[in-house]
Write a protein that holds these residues in place. Structure first.
Motif, short mmCIF file in Angstrom:
data_model
loop_
_atom_site.label_atom_id
_atom_site.label_comp_id
_atom_site.label_asym_id
_atom_site.label_seq_id
_atom_site.Cartn_x
_atom_site.Cartn_y
_atom_site.Cartn_z
N LEU A 53 0.83 -1.20 0.00
CA LEU A 53 0.00 0.00 0.00
C LEU A 53 0.87 1.25 0.00
O LEU A 53 1.92 1.31 0.63
CB LEU A 53 -0.91 0.01 1.23
N LYS A 54 0.40 2.27 -0.72
CA LYS A 54 1.08 3.56 -0.75
C LYS A 54 0.68 4.39 0.47
O LYS A 54 -0.38 4.20 1.04
CB LYS A 54 0.73 4.31 -2.04
N GLN A 55 1.55 5.32 0.84
CA GLN A 55 1.29 6.15 2.02
C GLN A 55 0.00 6.95 1.88
O GLN A 55 -0.73 7.15 2.85
CB GLN A 55 2.47 7.10 2.26
N GLU A 56 -0.28 7.39 0.64
CA GLU A 56 -1.50 8.18 0.42
C GLU A 56 -2.78 7.36 0.61
O GLU A 56 -3.88 7.92 0.69
CB GLU A 56 -1.51 8.82 -0.97
N GLU A 57 -2.65 6.03 0.67
CA GLU A 57 -3.81 5.19 0.95
C GLU A 57 -4.04 5.02 2.45
O GLU A 57 -5.08 4.49 2.86
CB GLU A 57 -3.64 3.81 0.30
N LEU A 58 -3.10 5.48 3.26
CA LEU A 58 -3.19 5.30 4.71
C LEU A 58 -3.40 6.60 5.48
O LEU A 58 -3.72 6.58 6.67
CB LEU A 58 -1.90 4.63 5.23
N THR A 59 -3.23 7.75 4.82
CA THR A 59 -3.47 9.05 5.45
C THR A 59 -4.29 9.92 4.49
O THR A 59 -4.20 9.77 3.27
CB THR A 59 -2.15 9.77 5.80
N PHE A 60 -5.06 10.83 5.07
CA PHE A 60 -5.95 11.68 4.27
C PHE A 60 -5.94 13.10 4.84
O PHE A 60 -5.87 13.30 6.06
CB PHE A 60 -7.38 11.14 4.29
#
Length: 321
Positions: free
Chosen positions: A38-45
């Motif tokens: 998973l990419k970091q942008e999939e874990l933070t918003f």
């Protein structure tokens, strides 16, 4: 005579949750969901709009969710020797008395789709989440998927008088229709469709949906404007005494940093904070070390800001008893 306490029977999935910490929305994944690729942008918003977006449906995370759910369903059916699971029951978007956890909308949407592909009926428990509690008339609008059966109560009457309603699709309703009484769903109770409750519900729903009586409703009449000041929410989420924050619609909840026996529903960890807030005229219900504010769909953003200001001031003084 002693009776054993009831224990739930079924498959209980540990869902991924989303919360704000240090001003950033973060995703917490359960064990079993593959996260290595998973990419970091999939874990933070940066905003709620990002994790509610349907554009996430084609992400690698959606694939991980699908694999995890499929494995869980297959393993349960094989273990129990069942050929079919009776139904999926979820509280959409937010688990209320379970700790005010916001569930990743993508996970619940994938879960609904996986169950639909297996012809498993989908039931939404919207007793807590329905009627603008989370900023939309129904939490199903936030998930962008519809259930086969949905249960509503609480805000349906504006909290004035108890009333509940169960809605179903034509397919579900027609399954119990027929000439024989043996086919009917013969169930009712003493307060079925009682006149006072129905009258209160009709008035409340009309009041909530009309921009002339509810200044928080958008011109389309389906969404509430933002009630919780973004800067104050960020500030509280960055406080060292706070582990996580959830702010959505009429709900603002936070979990206090705690360890051991101070964590969980039975904890009295928040007691001293609650007593201080009562001195300010603010009454919060604790769920152990989780506390929450809940305004009404018509409450002004100015009132909500005053509540957050008082909460933050008391957090600065907070010393667990």
């Amino acid at each position: 005579m002693a009776f054993e306490r009831y224990t739930g029977k079924g498959l209980f999935l540990d869902p991924p949750t989303i919360f704000m910490c240090d001003g950033i929305w973060k995703l917490s994944l359960p064990e079993g969901v593959q996260s290595e690729k998973l990419k970091q942008e999939e874990l933070t918003f940066q905003s709620r709009g990002e994790f509610f977006s349907k554009s996430r449906d084609g992400s690698s995370l959606a694939g991980s969710y699908s694999s995890f759910i499929s494995q869980q369903l297959s393993a349960y059916s094989g273990l129990r020797g069942f050929g079919h699971i009776g139904a999926l029951i979820i509280e959409p978007v937010v688990h209320g008395s379970g700790g005010m956890h916001m569930i990743d909308p993508l996970f619940q949407r994938v879960l609904v789709n996986e169950c639909r592909s297996r012809k498993i009926p989908v039931i939404f428990d919207e007793v807590f989440t329905g009627f603008w509690r989370l900023g939309a008339e129904s939490a199903s609008e936030l998930l962008c998927c519809q259930p086969d059966i949905a249960c509503f109560a609480k805000l349906m009457t504006g909290g004035i008088i108890p009333l509940a309603a169960t809605l179903a699709t034509d397919a579900v309703f027609n399954a119990f229709a027929g000439d024989s009484k043996l086919k009917a769903l013969l169930h009712g109770h003493s307060y079925t469709a009682h006149a006072m409750g129905c009258t209160a519900a009709v008035k409340s729903i009309k009041w909530f949906k009309d921009p002339q009586t509810n200044s928080n409703i958008t011109s389309e009449g389906r969404l509430l404007r933002e009630l919780w000041d973004a800067e104050l929410v960020h500030q509280i989420s960055s406080h060292p005494a706070v582990q996580r924050v959830v702010a959505l619609g009429t709900l603002f909840a936070l979990e206090l940093q705690a360890e051991g026996s101070n964590v969980g529903y039975g904890s009295l960890y928040a007691r001293s904070l609650l007593l201080k807030l009562r001195e300010d005229g603010v009454y919060l219900r604790p769920l152990g070390n989780v506390i929450y504010l809940m305004c009404g769909p018509c409450t002004s953003p100015e009132t909500c800001s005053q509540l957050l200001i008082k909460l933050y001031r008391r957090l600065e003084e907070f010393k667990p008893s």
